[in-house]
Design an enzyme around this catalytic site. Structure first.
Site, short mmCIF file in Angstrom:
data_model
loop_
_atom_site.label_atom_id
_atom_site.label_comp_id
_atom_site.label_asym_id
_atom_site.label_seq_id
_atom_site.Cartn_x
_atom_site.Cartn_y
_atom_site.Cartn_z
N LYS A 135 -5.86 -1.74 -8.13
CA LYS A 135 -4.87 -1.69 -7.04
C LYS A 135 -4.21 -3.06 -6.87
O LYS A 135 -4.88 -4.10 -6.96
CB LYS A 135 -5.59 -1.29 -5.74
CG LYS A 135 -4.65 -1.10 -4.56
CD LYS A 135 -5.42 -0.63 -3.33
CE LYS A 135 -4.50 -0.27 -2.19
NZ LYS A 135 -5.22 0.25 -1.01
N SER B 154 -3.44 4.60 0.74
CA SER B 154 -2.50 3.72 0.10
C SER B 154 -2.78 3.45 -1.38
O SER B 154 -1.90 2.95 -2.07
CB SER B 154 -2.46 2.38 0.84
OG SER B 154 -3.72 1.74 0.76
N SER C 136 -7.82 4.89 2.48
CA SER C 136 -6.93 4.66 1.33
C SER C 136 -7.52 4.89 -0.05
O SER C 136 -6.77 4.93 -1.02
CB SER C 136 -6.36 3.24 1.40
OG SER C 136 -5.31 3.23 2.32
N1 GLN Z 1 -3.43 5.34 6.35
C1 GLN Z 1 -4.19 4.30 6.97
C2 GLN Z 1 -3.27 3.20 7.42
O1 GLN Z 1 -2.12 3.33 7.21
C3 GLN Z 1 -5.24 3.79 6.04
C4 GLN Z 1 -4.75 2.81 5.04
C5 GLN Z 1 -5.85 2.17 4.26
O2 GLN Z 1 -6.97 2.66 4.21
N2 GLN Z 1 -5.53 1.02 3.69
O3 GLN Z 1 -3.64 2.22 7.97
#
Ligand code: GLN
Length: 470
Positions: A65, A140, A164
């Site tokens: 990532k 994400s 994410s």
């Molecule tokens: N969707 C969640 C957010 O927008 C989780 C994102 C994540 O785990 N980095 O914060």
């Protein structure tokens, strides 16, 4: 799958295998990668073919990532503000992967600074779901999940602040694990909300996730929240005798009926394998989203203050005062969602509002943690859907941040409590994968993985691949 791949690499050619992946990526429609390290990876593979070095991941290519620092490879968090940033050091997890013989292929697409659920907020454009190119891969860590599901990488790392790793695993039909807070060092992970996030694996099987977790976990003095690990290998104990809790709060309104049906079928399958199930209650679940978003945005507003165009990040003009530079750099460098979160987070932390929002959110966080502690006095594991619905269409939710935030309803409580959870394939709804979430108590990854493995061995879902991976 990785065990077989390792054998194949030993008897065949790692270089040929890797070139095959890169060729596939170069012709791909998924947009899963932000940067490819083709030259360095191929030269490592050549070296491997000559030397046949050992290690848990000997010769195995892996996608990373783009929020995890990789020495010599551009690391952008999918943000304009970090374009051109080449870290001078590796994150702890990258050091561990390299020490075990893995080969870093490149960096995968993500929501900007990991803020999102769909990989649509990236400055590189959205990643597409390998099962349906018109749909999001989740986020994400959408690039990592799409690369693995689409056959562009045998395994990947993501990070999970509020879902994410698990959300894209669920949407792309692969396995993804969020470790207990403190099991994996965050050294070199570019922070979004540091009290919530962990780095975790994305793979096609439970065994591979366990293998990667075994490599990346454990204490690192550079992350003082990191702790000693267990072994996650040889997980043959099965689910016999385990008690599975089913929380009412994670079913019902807003959950796609086919998702619900698949998760219940998974629970029955585990029952047939010797587990038992009972209802448990997690009564503060309905406050989790509000608490999570206040805490995550507050931490983000502080963590992202360093991107000022002076110490880090892109800068346009040279001869301005600090305030002008700071504002201009951040207005041009951050996308809309990041700006929204920095503003809301700054507001929640400001004098007069701190007690009303941030402190209250912390109190709710404690209540949620206590919900899990109580439940785990009665049961070994908790089962739920990972996401309330399968992957949605690109563009469908992005204009309305609240509907997007609401998709995280079953993933964020896990990060608030700091417990581990895994998402694994448990069915399909109109050709789109559905994810089962298994949650365990702090540092019970081994128990969670052994149940996941027993379930996986008894079901066919992980064997199905999308057409683009053929
Ligand atoms: N969707 C969640 C957010 O927008 C989780 C994102 C994540 O785990 N980095 O914060």
């Amino acid at each position: 799958m990785l065990a077989k791949l390792k054998e194949q690499l030993l008897s065949g050619s790692a270089e040929e295998y890797l070139q095959g992946l890169f060729d596939r990526i170069e012709h791909s429609k998924l947009n899963a990668f932000n940067a490819l390290a083709r030259e360095s990876a191929v030269s490592r593979a050549r070296e491997f073919d000559r030397q046949l070095w050992g290690g848990a991941l000997a010769g195995v290519p892996i996608a990373i990532k783009d929020g995890i620092s990789t020495r010599g490879i551009e690391t952008t968090c999918s943000s304009r503000i970090l374009r051109g940033y080449i870290p001078p050091y590796d994150a702890h997890v990258i050091e561990r992967l390299k020490a075990e013989g893995a080969i870093i292929m490149g960096k995968t697409n993500m929501d900007e600074f990991a803020m999102g659920t769909s990989t649509e907020t990236s400055c590189f454009g959205p990643t597409r779901n390998p099962w349906d190119l018109d749909r999001v891969p989740g986020g994400s860590s959408g690039g990592s999940a799409a690369a693995v599901a689409g056959g562009e990488a045998p395994c990947a790392l993501g990070s999970d602040t509020g879902g994410s790793v698990r959300c894209p695993a669920s949407f792309c039909g692969v396995v993804g694990l969020k470790p207990t807070y403190g099991l994996v060092s965050r050294y070199g992970l570019i922070s979004y909300a540091n009290s919530l996030e962990q780095i975790g694996p994305l793979t096609t099987t439970v065994e591979d996730t366990a293998l990667l977790l075994d490599v990346i976990s454990g204490h690192d003095p550079r992350d003082t929240t990191s702790l000693e690990k267990d072994s996650y290998l040889n997980l043959e104990e099965g689910v016999c005798g385990l008690k599975i809790g089913v929380p009412d709060e994670y079913f019902g309104e807003g959950v796609d009926p086919l998702v619900e049906k698949s998760v219940w079928e998974a629970i029955s399958r585990m029952e047939e394998l010797g587990a038992s199930w009972q209802k448990v209650s997690l009564p503060h679940t309905r406050y989790a989203l509000a608490s999570y978003y206040i805490i995550a945005m507050s931490e983000a507003s502080s963590n992202l203050a360093r991107f000022d165009g002076l110490r880090y990040g892109h800068r346009e003009a040279e001869d301005q005062d600090w305030h002008t530079t700071f504002s201009e750099v951040r207005a041009a460098g951050f996308g809309k969602e990041v700006q929204r979160r920095v503003l809301l987070g700054t507001y929640a932390l400001s004098a007069g509002y701190y007690g009303r929002y941030y402190l209250k959110a912390l109190k709710v966080r404690t209540l949620i943690k206590e919900d899990f502690q109580r439940a785990f006095q009665e049961v070994d594991l908790i089962a739920s859907p990972t996401m309330p619905f399968p992957a949605f269409k690109i563009g469908e939710r992005i204009a309305d941040p609240l509907t997007l935030y609401m998709a995280d309803v079953f993933t964020v409580p896990i990060n608030l409590a700091g417990v581990p959870a895994i998402s694994l394939p448990c069915g399909f709804s109109q050709g789109l994968p559905i994810g089962l979430q298994l949650i365990a108590s702090h540092f019970q990854e081994r128990l969670m993985l052994r149940a996941a493995l027993a379930y996986e061995e008894a079901t066919p879902y992980h064997l199905q691949t999308p057409e683009v991976a053929a």
